[in-house]
Design a protein around this motif. Sequence first.
Motif, PDB file in Angstrom:
ATOM      1  N   VAL A 295       0.836  -1.204   0.000  1.00  8.91           N
ATOM      2  CA  VAL A 295       0.000   0.000   0.000  1.00  8.91           C
ATOM      3  C   VAL A 295       0.870   1.252   0.000  1.00  8.91           C
ATOM      4  O   VAL A 295       0.641   2.198  -0.775  1.00  8.91           O
ATOM      5  CB  VAL A 295      -0.960   0.005   1.203  1.00  8.91           C
ATOM      6  CG1 VAL A 295      -1.683   1.346   1.311  1.00  8.91           C
ATOM      7  CG2 VAL A 295      -1.971  -1.129   1.094  1.00  8.91           C
ATOM      8  N   VAL A 312     -11.593   1.926  -0.031  1.00 13.83           N
ATOM      9  CA  VAL A 312     -10.720   0.758  -0.132  1.00 13.83           C
ATOM     10  C   VAL A 312     -11.553  -0.437  -0.577  1.00 13.83           C
ATOM     11  O   VAL A 312     -12.563  -0.775   0.060  1.00 13.83           O
ATOM     12  CB  VAL A 312     -10.036   0.435   1.210  1.00 13.83           C
ATOM     13  CG1 VAL A 312      -9.215  -0.858   1.101  1.00 13.83           C
ATOM     14  CG2 VAL A 312      -9.148   1.587   1.660  1.00 13.83           C
ATOM     15  N   ILE A 330      -4.216  -2.191   6.751  1.00  5.88           N
ATOM     16  CA  ILE A 330      -4.851  -0.937   6.331  1.00  5.88           C
ATOM     17  C   ILE A 330      -4.558   0.165   7.347  1.00  5.88           C
ATOM     18  O   ILE A 330      -4.227   1.297   6.985  1.00  5.88           O
ATOM     19  CB  ILE A 330      -6.369  -1.140   6.148  1.00  5.88           C
ATOM     20  CG1 ILE A 330      -6.636  -2.051   4.949  1.00  5.88           C
ATOM     21  CG2 ILE A 330      -7.083   0.197   5.971  1.00  5.88           C
ATOM     22  CD1 ILE A 330      -8.083  -2.483   4.804  1.00  5.88           C
ATOM     23  N   VAL A 343     -14.672   0.991   3.492  1.00  7.05           N
ATOM     24  CA  VAL A 343     -14.088  -0.253   2.984  1.00  7.05           C
ATOM     25  C   VAL A 343     -15.212  -1.114   2.437  1.00  7.05           C
ATOM     26  O   VAL A 343     -16.280  -1.230   3.054  1.00  7.05           O
ATOM     27  CB  VAL A 343     -13.338  -1.012   4.102  1.00  7.05           C
ATOM     28  CG1 VAL A 343     -12.841  -2.367   3.609  1.00  7.05           C
ATOM     29  CG2 VAL A 343     -12.174  -0.176   4.628  1.00  7.05           C
ATOM     30  N   LEU A 403      -8.369   2.713  -3.597  1.00  5.92           N
ATOM     31  CA  LEU A 403      -7.292   1.767  -3.328  1.00  5.92           C
ATOM     32  C   LEU A 403      -7.863   0.358  -3.442  1.00  5.92           C
ATOM     33  O   LEU A 403      -8.836   0.016  -2.769  1.00  5.92           O
ATOM     34  CB  LEU A 403      -6.725   1.996  -1.920  1.00  5.92           C
ATOM     35  CG  LEU A 403      -5.671   1.009  -1.415  1.00  5.92           C
ATOM     36  CD1 LEU A 403      -4.399   1.099  -2.245  1.00  5.92           C
ATOM     37  CD2 LEU A 403      -5.369   1.274   0.066  1.00  5.92           C
TER      38      LEU A 403
END
Length: 424
Positions: A295, A312, A330, A343, A403
């Motif tokens: 990441v 995410v 994370i 998320v 992401l």
Amino acid sequence: MGSASRPANRRRTAPERRTVVTGIGVVAPNGIGADVFWKSTQEGISVLDRVTREGCEQLPLRVGGEVRDFEPGAMVEDRFLVQTDRFTHFGMAAADLALADARLGRADYEKFPFGVGVVTASGSGGGEFGQRELQQLWGRGSRFVGPYQSIAWFYAASTGQISIRGGFKGPCGVVCSDEAGGLDAIAHAAGAVVRGTDAVVVGSAEAPLAPYSVVCQLGYEDLSRADDPERAYRPFTAEACGFAPAEGGAMLVVEEESAALARGVRPRARIAGHAATFTGPGNWAASREGLARAVRGALEAAGAAPEEIDVVFADALGTPEADRAEALAIADALGSHGTRVPVTAPKTGIGRAYCGGPVLDAAAAVMAMEHGLVPPTPNVFDVCHDLDVVTGKARRTPLRTALVLSRGLMGSNAALVLRSAAPE
């Protein structure tokens, strides 16, 4: 006599080449075509069900994501069908859909055939085709084994057939890897564009629900054996018991931004950064550090701060140890922002399509940014980790940067940063 002087060794700075996504093609358990896929994804529809493929009835795998409305003959010519496996049928169909979405037709790329490449990823190749031919070998003899057995099962078959069928003569390749290979393939394609290639058809589609392929997967401790489709794949919960596998995947068309604009095509998203690590098989605790490092590397490549991540798309393996490692990764990589950023894991509604899974996530991330909507995580309700997992229904919020995370059962970790192509 005097003469004009020039500074020695002055280098001409080449304009920055940026890679953008211009086309998305999807063949997934919840729909064929990007629009159908997105509609089901944003509504949080789960299509996980009992595995019905012939020969799988007595196997311990009960639940998976099957592509049930796919008619290969309607999308792929007969001469290609007979020499390819189901995973390549998916790939060729998705590639056609992506090219149509990008409005990149044969008249466009025949002008520069060496400027278009193909990159795919595969974790298992063509198990169904290989099983059928081996049954012919042992049941009827070698004279009954078809000549395409030598190529149809191979990991690189989809890259080869898509390039042959389309007449693409640019840089081609295949990532033979586990799940994270889907993101690595996108990175390879983006790199080719930066180095001068005009466009790359990239992605992955898998077909792991044939009997032989399922038997191979039964060695995975993380494979869910649950009978109930609503409980078979529930990551980040106390009931997490593994993942449900899936067929299908997605193909993207990625291009150099100025070339796409010159064609009159509006980019759908920009590929901003990628990084990958390897922490070895069967060690999910170690994936915490490996994924966090990936990441950070992707953020650095994208020139993005952790606080810029708006959503995410999680790997969401679905076992307690793996889920805990991802939640911690994370937090390690994004800091306090990691507990606040939305998320999501739409794959809990369709299953993990191995290398095809993260490409489907990347496609969903592009469309999430376009619509300003974080899709929910089907079948997940009581989250037991310090993550803001979107459940129940989609969440509307502005999205500029996404992401996408992926880990493989053999220890690969990858992260991809996508940026919105919409004007600021």
